[in-house]
Design a protein around this motif. Structure first.
Motif, PDB file in Angstrom:
ATOM      1  N   ALA A 345       0.197-102.618 -12.054  1.00  0.00           N
ATOM      2  CA  ALA A 345      -1.074-102.301 -12.703  1.00  0.00           C
ATOM      3  C   ALA A 345      -1.257-103.123 -13.969  1.00  0.00           C
ATOM      4  O   ALA A 345      -2.354-103.631 -14.252  1.00  0.00           O
ATOM      5  CB  ALA A 345      -1.129-100.806 -13.038  1.00  0.00           C
ATOM      6  N   LEU A 346      -0.180-103.298 -14.740  1.00  0.00           N
ATOM      7  CA  LEU A 346      -0.254-104.117 -15.942  1.00  0.00           C
ATOM      8  C   LEU A 346      -0.553-105.571 -15.583  1.00  0.00           C
ATOM      9  O   LEU A 346      -1.347-106.240 -16.253  1.00  0.00           O
ATOM     10  CB  LEU A 346       1.065-104.035 -16.714  1.00  0.00           C
ATOM     11  CG  LEU A 346       1.361-102.711 -17.416  1.00  0.00           C
ATOM     12  CD1 LEU A 346       2.802-102.679 -17.899  1.00  0.00           C
ATOM     13  CD2 LEU A 346       0.409-102.473 -18.576  1.00  0.00           C
ATOM     14  N   ALA A 347       0.054-106.050 -14.495  1.00  0.00           N
ATOM     15  CA  ALA A 347      -0.172-107.432 -14.063  1.00  0.00           C
ATOM     16  C   ALA A 347      -1.633-107.657 -13.698  1.00  0.00           C
ATOM     17  O   ALA A 347      -2.218-108.704 -14.031  1.00  0.00           O
ATOM     18  CB  ALA A 347       0.733-107.766 -12.887  1.00  0.00           C
ATOM     19  N   ARG A 348      -2.236-106.688 -13.036  1.00  0.00           N
ATOM     20  CA  ARG A 348      -3.657-106.829 -12.666  1.00  0.00           C
ATOM     21  C   ARG A 348      -4.539-106.851 -13.910  1.00  0.00           C
ATOM     22  O   ARG A 348      -5.478-107.655 -14.007  1.00  0.00           O
ATOM     23  CB  ARG A 348      -4.066-105.679 -11.743  1.00  0.00           C
ATOM     24  CG  ARG A 348      -3.474-105.781 -10.329  1.00  0.00           C
ATOM     25  CD  ARG A 348      -4.150-104.792  -9.395  1.00  0.00           C
ATOM     26  NE  ARG A 348      -3.868-103.413  -9.772  1.00  0.00           N
ATOM     27  CZ  ARG A 348      -2.846-102.689  -9.324  1.00  0.00           C
ATOM     28  NH1 ARG A 348      -1.978-103.234  -8.480  1.00  0.00           N
ATOM     29  NH2 ARG A 348      -2.670-101.441  -9.693  1.00  0.00           N
ATOM     30  N   GLN A 349      -4.254-105.982 -14.869  1.00  0.00           N
ATOM     31  CA  GLN A 349      -5.045-105.978 -16.106  1.00  0.00           C
ATOM     32  C   GLN A 349      -4.864-107.279 -16.876  1.00  0.00           C
ATOM     33  O   GLN A 349      -5.831-107.829 -17.414  1.00  0.00           O
ATOM     34  CB  GLN A 349      -4.628-104.790 -16.975  1.00  0.00           C
ATOM     35  CG  GLN A 349      -4.975-103.426 -16.396  1.00  0.00           C
ATOM     36  CD  GLN A 349      -4.542-102.308 -17.328  1.00  0.00           C
ATOM     37  OE1 GLN A 349      -5.077-102.142 -18.422  1.00  0.00           O
ATOM     38  NE2 GLN A 349      -3.551-101.537 -16.906  1.00  0.00           N
ATOM     39  N   GLN A 350      -3.648-107.767 -16.915  1.00  0.00           N
ATOM     40  CA  GLN A 350      -3.396-109.028 -17.618  1.00  0.00           C
ATOM     41  C   GLN A 350      -4.162-110.177 -16.975  1.00  0.00           C
ATOM     42  O   GLN A 350      -4.688-111.048 -17.670  1.00  0.00           O
ATOM     43  CB  GLN A 350      -1.905-109.336 -17.632  1.00  0.00           C
ATOM     44  CG  GLN A 350      -1.103-108.479 -18.597  1.00  0.00           C
ATOM     45  CD  GLN A 350       0.381-108.779 -18.508  1.00  0.00           C
ATOM     46  OE1 GLN A 350       1.014-108.564 -17.482  1.00  0.00           O
ATOM     47  NE2 GLN A 350       0.947-109.282 -19.585  1.00  0.00           N
ATOM     48  N   ALA A 351      -4.233-110.176 -15.661  1.00  0.00           N
ATOM     49  CA  ALA A 351      -4.948-111.249 -14.964  1.00  0.00           C
ATOM     50  C   ALA A 351      -6.427-111.244 -15.321  1.00  0.00           C
ATOM     51  O   ALA A 351      -7.046-112.304 -15.510  1.00  0.00           O
ATOM     52  CB  ALA A 351      -4.758-111.106 -13.454  1.00  0.00           C
ATOM     53  N   ARG A 352      -7.017-110.042 -15.416  1.00  0.00           N
ATOM     54  CA  ARG A 352      -8.441-109.963 -15.778  1.00  0.00           C
ATOM     55  C   ARG A 352      -8.664-110.443 -17.208  1.00  0.00           C
ATOM     56  O   ARG A 352      -9.626-111.182 -17.479  1.00  0.00           O
ATOM     57  CB  ARG A 352      -8.941-108.526 -15.600  1.00  0.00           C
ATOM     58  CG  ARG A 352      -9.067-108.088 -14.140  1.00  0.00           C
ATOM     59  CD  ARG A 352      -9.883-106.820 -14.015  1.00  0.00           C
ATOM     60  NE  ARG A 352      -9.215-105.672 -14.626  1.00  0.00           N
ATOM     61  CZ  ARG A 352      -8.387-104.858 -13.971  1.00  0.00           C
ATOM     62  NH1 ARG A 352      -8.099-105.082 -12.698  1.00  0.00           N
ATOM     63  NH2 ARG A 352      -7.827-103.832 -14.584  1.00  0.00           N
ATOM     64  N   TRP A 353      -7.793-110.034 -18.104  1.00  0.00           N
ATOM     65  CA  TRP A 353      -7.954-110.461 -19.489  1.00  0.00           C
ATOM     66  C   TRP A 353      -7.640-111.941 -19.666  1.00  0.00           C
ATOM     67  O   TRP A 353      -8.203-112.606 -20.542  1.00  0.00           O
ATOM     68  CB  TRP A 353      -7.076-109.608 -20.411  1.00  0.00           C
ATOM     69  CG  TRP A 353      -7.714-108.292 -20.719  1.00  0.00           C
ATOM     70  CD1 TRP A 353      -7.457-107.092 -20.143  1.00  0.00           C
ATOM     71  CD2 TRP A 353      -8.751-108.058 -21.678  1.00  0.00           C
ATOM     72  NE1 TRP A 353      -8.268-106.114 -20.670  1.00  0.00           N
ATOM     73  CE2 TRP A 353      -9.064-106.674 -21.619  1.00  0.00           C
ATOM     74  CE3 TRP A 353      -9.440-108.865 -22.574  1.00  0.00           C
ATOM     75  CZ2 TRP A 353     -10.039-106.109 -22.431  1.00  0.00           C
ATOM     76  CZ3 TRP A 353     -10.417-108.296 -23.388  1.00  0.00           C
ATOM     77  CH2 TRP A 353     -10.705-106.938 -23.305  1.00  0.00           C
ATOM     78  N   ALA A 354      -6.745-112.472 -18.829  1.00  0.00           N
ATOM     79  CA  ALA A 354      -6.440-113.907 -18.909  1.00  0.00           C
ATOM     80  C   ALA A 354      -7.665-114.732 -18.557  1.00  0.00           C
ATOM     81  O   ALA A 354      -7.893-115.806 -19.142  1.00  0.00           O
ATOM     82  CB  ALA A 354      -5.279-114.243 -17.981  1.00  0.00           C
TER      83      ALA A 354
END
Length: 460
Positions: A345-354
């Motif tokens: 879940a953190l990886a998905r959020q990081q991808a959106r913010w990236a």
């Protein structure tokens, strides 16, 4: 370089350096999994640079942090809780690091802290580029101007010009205008067309985009000129800044003022990662060397992890996500069970913010440096641009450390933290090389000024 001074030595443990968004979320994560970390932070109160607290701040949280006041309060509350549950060492600087241990200083007292796993959440500082008149009294960095407002409730000016580029430019100008300063103009070096082209990526976080548009709209609605493609020329004055010169769409303009706040992006604080022998790679977008890390924050050095703006400039939200994810990696590497679903879940959020971050980088590209030979580049050692250029040409210098050895650039109190970016840009330009080809200044202890009498065990 091992420089362990006299003092107590603690048992190995998990350590978090920095109590900004990344460090606070990391420490919380460790505590939730039964690990009591040591938190080391230079500031007296948690929050980092972005959510800096004053010992006696003026105004309420809404006034100090604007739209981000709820996030700021959440970090402050979490930090206060950590102070009671973790080994929280506020007002403590890490001045040296070697594999397995950190050298600390607090109120003149030295101590060595051993660690088993270490998270560096060291944050960022202003990326400083030299220009004519930048050493005049009354010229400040954007970060410095914001610190004065957040921690002391005071503004520079009263007539102030904001110049440079990046989202922080608009935010601080808005905060100053709201606080009562007379903001004469905002001079954005980035062309407006680049910001338009970045819109699709920025729309990945519509809420953040809306906030940025609000700051811009508010400034214009209150009669504050906002100029794009504005190249800062010089700050002039007799004893302090009195006039700012700029070229706006090729036309020369002069602004009579009392203060100038300048920012050309941010620079990750990487000195400790360097001392710990982490591998570095050049980042062309951030125009800087950054410590190598995997998606979970593991560096190339055993037991050392990276998160937040000290790893790469990403902003406060990205820092919170990266801090938690790095802490989960620390736990997993220690044999402590963590939730794979939470990591995903953190990886998905990081991808959106990236994606949003890539939009910001497109909208506000970092500029290089160009200045006259008379401009002081290294304030600590009083080294001018002409000295750097002459040495580079006379000795065919193609390496930044060689330039340091021959000119003393970066040998002062700041250890190159303020002058390295400008010196690197000038050397690359002078020698006709890519910025990546001239290397970077090697880290040296002490990374923060330490009284020599203290190092020698003598009371100053």
């Amino acid at each position: 370089m091992q420089m362990n001074p006299p003092g107590g030595v603690d048992a190995p443990t998990m350590v978090v350096v920095g109590a900004g968004p990344a460090g606070v979320r990391a420490a919380q994560t460790l505590l939730r999994h039964g690990v009591r970390p040591v938190i080391v932070d230079e500031a007296a109160l948690p929050g980092g640079q972005i959510y800096r607290q004053g010992v006696a701040p003026r105004g309420n949280a809404r006034q100090r942090y604007g739209f981000e006041w709820k996030r700021a309060q959440a970090i402050h509350t979490a930090g206060a809780d950590l102070a009671t549950r973790a080994d929280y060492r506020a007002g403590t600087a890490v001045w040296n690091a070697s594999p397995g241990s950190l050298d600390l200083v607090r109120d003149g007292e030295l101590k060595t802290l051993a660690y088993s796993r270490l998270l560096l959440a060291t944050g960022a500082t202003d990326r400083v580029l030299p220009f004519t008149g930048w050493t005049l009294p009354g010229v400040y960095s954007l970060g410095g101007a914001q610190i004065a407002l957040k921690s002391q409730g005071c503004v520079f000016g009263p007539r102030i010009v904001f110049a440079g580029t990046g989202p922080l430019l608009y935010l601080v100008a808005y905060q100053y205008a709201r606080a009562g300063a007379h903001v004469l103009a905002v001079l954005d070096q980035a062309p407006f067309v680049g910001q338009v082209r970045a819109t699709p990526a920025l729309l990945s976080q519509p809420g953040m985009l809306a906030k940025g548009l609000y700051y811009l709209g508010w400034l214009r609605a209150h009669g504050i000129p906002v100029h794009h493609n504005a190249q800062l020329g010089a700050a002039q004055g007799d004893g302090r800044v009195e006039t700012v010169l700029a070229a706006i769409d090729g036309q020369s303009r002069a602004f009579a003022c009392d203060a100038l706040a300048v920012g050309h992006g941010l620079r990750a604080e990487t000195q400790l990662a360097d001392l710990l022998d982490c591998a570095f790679d050049f980042d062309a977008v951030q125009r800087a060397w950054l410590a190598r890390r995997d998606p979970d924050g593991r560096s190339s050095a055993a037991g050392v992890y990276l998160a937040g703006d000290g790893a790469a400039i990403g902003g406060a939200v990205m820092a919170e996500l990266a801090g938690e994810r790095a802490a989960l990696a620390m736990l997993a590497d220690s044999g402590i069970a963590v939730s794979a679903g939470r990591v995903q879940a953190l990886a998905r959020q990081q991808a959106r913010w990236a994606r949003f971050r890539r939009g910001l980088d497109q909208a506000f590209p970092l500029p290089g440096a160009s200045c006259d030979d008379s401009v002081m580049v290294c304030r600590c050692e009083e080294v001018r641009a002409g000295t750097l250029r002459a040495a580079a040409e006379q000795y065919a210098i193609d390496d930044l450390n060689r330039l340091k050895a021959l000119t003393r650039i970066g040998m002062g109190l700041c250890q190159g933290r303020m002058c390295q970016a400008g010196a690197a840009e000038l050397l690359a330009d002078c020698r006709g090389l890519a910025l990546a080809d001239i290397g970077r200044l090697r880290g040296q202890a002490p990374v923060k000024p330490v009284n020599l009498a203290v190092l020698g065990g003598v009371q100053p």
